[in-house]
Enzyme design. Structure first.
Site, PDB file in Angstrom:
ATOM      1  N   CYS A 172       0.828  -1.212   0.000  1.00 30.84           N
ATOM      2  CA  CYS A 172       0.000   0.000   0.000  1.00 30.84           C
ATOM      3  C   CYS A 172       0.863   1.263   0.000  1.00 30.84           C
ATOM      4  CB  CYS A 172      -0.998  -0.044   1.146  1.00 30.84           C
ATOM      5  SG  CYS A 172      -2.439   1.008   0.872  1.00 30.84           S
TER       6      CYS A 172
ATOM      7  N   GLU B 237      -2.944  -9.301   3.644  1.00 27.21           N
ATOM      8  CA  GLU B 237      -3.258  -9.842   4.971  1.00 27.21           C
ATOM      9  C   GLU B 237      -4.753 -10.028   5.158  1.00 27.21           C
ATOM     10  OE1 GLU B 237      -4.233  -5.637   5.551  1.00 27.21           O
ATOM     11  OE2 GLU B 237      -2.667  -6.708   4.467  1.00 27.21           O
TER      12      GLU B 237
ATOM     13  N   HIS C 202      -4.069  -5.374  -0.107  1.00 26.32           N
ATOM     14  CA  HIS C 202      -3.720  -5.845   1.233  1.00 26.32           C
ATOM     15  C   HIS C 202      -3.805  -7.368   1.307  1.00 26.32           C
ATOM     16  CE1 HIS C 202      -3.405  -2.177   3.807  1.00 26.32           C
ATOM     17  NE2 HIS C 202      -3.896  -1.658   2.694  1.00 26.32           N
TER      18      HIS C 202
END
Length: 376
Positions: A272, A357, A355
């Protein structure tokens, strides 16, 4: 807790009255929308939302309450949340606090009983705008004056607010807060990395540990010469550049330090904001998207495999197509054809805009953490 009147003024001249919950007071921020169907607590505690009001397109928010384990950082960083309807009673065995009580505890303004579909379309068509919301001030002219006097989001260095002040070791993986068993539960590599904290999410650190890395988190003010010395001494194997809030172009000092890390040929991985800073440090400045990408259902094509991954997104800025002069595109956003991943040709650096995660969101991109670990 009861609802209270709240007045809203947006820089395009829109003036609205709604209901407020959580904390009272006056807040200024940039209005964006998020399309995720779940994970409101993770979103609100994500440091990347510092300085922003988050409009949730999911109409019912607060159903499962909140709990300490689902926090992405120590506190809520967003200016506030805007929902169609909130719930004062939680229905989940993990909940330890209702959403209104949670926001009040974190001194965050919640806004409800408002047409979130209209606000979403406004941002979609006109882009993110600055706004002010208050439970204290009902005058349109006074709110307008205060908003015009407040700094814009692109003028504020939010990294100084959200980054850790002291180094610390993060040594547990997902769903493991004991810090005792993650080495046995993973293919432990015995390699240590530095994570530069520009507003890192806790679950990103969890995933780095899950693939067997030792993770030391350092402030955004860390100096490249210190990291280079530790790398040359064999103490660390690479550096991770975290997510974070605000406009990356104003972060002159972190960019200068990243340039030095690039020159030293240290293995780098960015997510990001880290992805954006790597591009800028290589000489390719970012630009602001029309309304950004915020949600948990964005299709991204993996250029190497051809597989379409459904990803979580949270960004208003993007790297330019010109960066392809020095890097290979590894991932592409299928919504707007913007770059989602880069592999640099002359330096051991790679990055992704989305992202992996997945907190909240799908898990299809978690392999990217394994990719980083295997390259060290």
């Amino acid at each position: 807790m009861s609802l209270k009147p709240v007045w809203i003024y947006v820089e395009n001249g829109l003036f609205l009255e709604a209901k407020g919950f959580g904390a009272s007071g006056t807040r200024v921020g940039e209005i964006v929308f998020n399309t995720s169907m779940s994970g409101y607590q993770e979103i609100m505690s994500d440091p990347s939302y510092a300085g922003q009001f988050v409009v949730f397109t999911m109409p019912e928010i607060g159903i499962v309450g909140t709990n300490d384990a689902d926090m992405e950082s120590a506190k809520v960083h967003a200016s506030g949340m805007i929902v169609r309807k909130t719930n004062f009673e939680a229905s989940n065995f993990r909940s330890s606090s209702s959403l209104p009580d949670f926001l009040e505890a974190h001194k965050t303004l919640g806004i409800c009983d408002i047409d979130t579909r209209y606000l979403t379309k406004m941002v979609r068509d006109g882009g993110p705008r600055m706004m002010i919301a208050s439970t204290e001030i009902s005058s349109k002219e006074e709110l307008k004056r205060l908003l015009e006097e407040a700094p814009r989001i692109e003028e504020v260095d939010y990294i100084q607010q959200v980054s850790t002040k002291e180094p610390y070791v993060h040594n547990y993986g997902a769903w493991d807060e004991t810090a005792l068993s993650y080495k046995e539960a993973t293919n432990y590599l015995g390699k240590k990395i530095i994570a530069i904290d520009f507003g890192v999410k806790r679950n990103i650190l969890n995933e780095l540990c899950e693939v067997g890395l030792e993770v030391e988190v350092v402030p955004s003010t860390c100096k490249a010469e210190e990291l280079i010395a530790r790398y040359e001494a064999g103490e660390i194997s690479g550096v991770f550049l975290s997510n974070g809030p605000g406009d990356p172009l104003i972060l002159a000092e972190p960019i200068a330090q990243i340039k030095a890390l690039i020159k030293a040929k240290i293995p780098l991985f960015g997510i990001c904001l880290g992805h954006q800073l790597l591009s800028i440090a290589h000489g390719y400045p970012t630009y602001k998207l029309k309304f950004g990408q915020h949600g948990g259902n964005h299709p991204v094509k993996n250029s190497a495999t051809g597989i379409v991954e459904i990803t979580a997104q949270n960004h208003n800025y993007n790297v330019p197509d010109a960066v392809c002069e020095i890097a290979t595109v590894t991932h592409m956003n299928l919504f707007d054809k913007t770059i989602e991943g880069l592999e640099y040709k002359e330096t051991p650096a790679f990055s992704v805009q989305h992202h992996p995660e997945a907190s909240p969101g799908p898990h299809e991109s978690k392999y990217i953490f394994q990719t980083f670990a295997k390259r060290l």
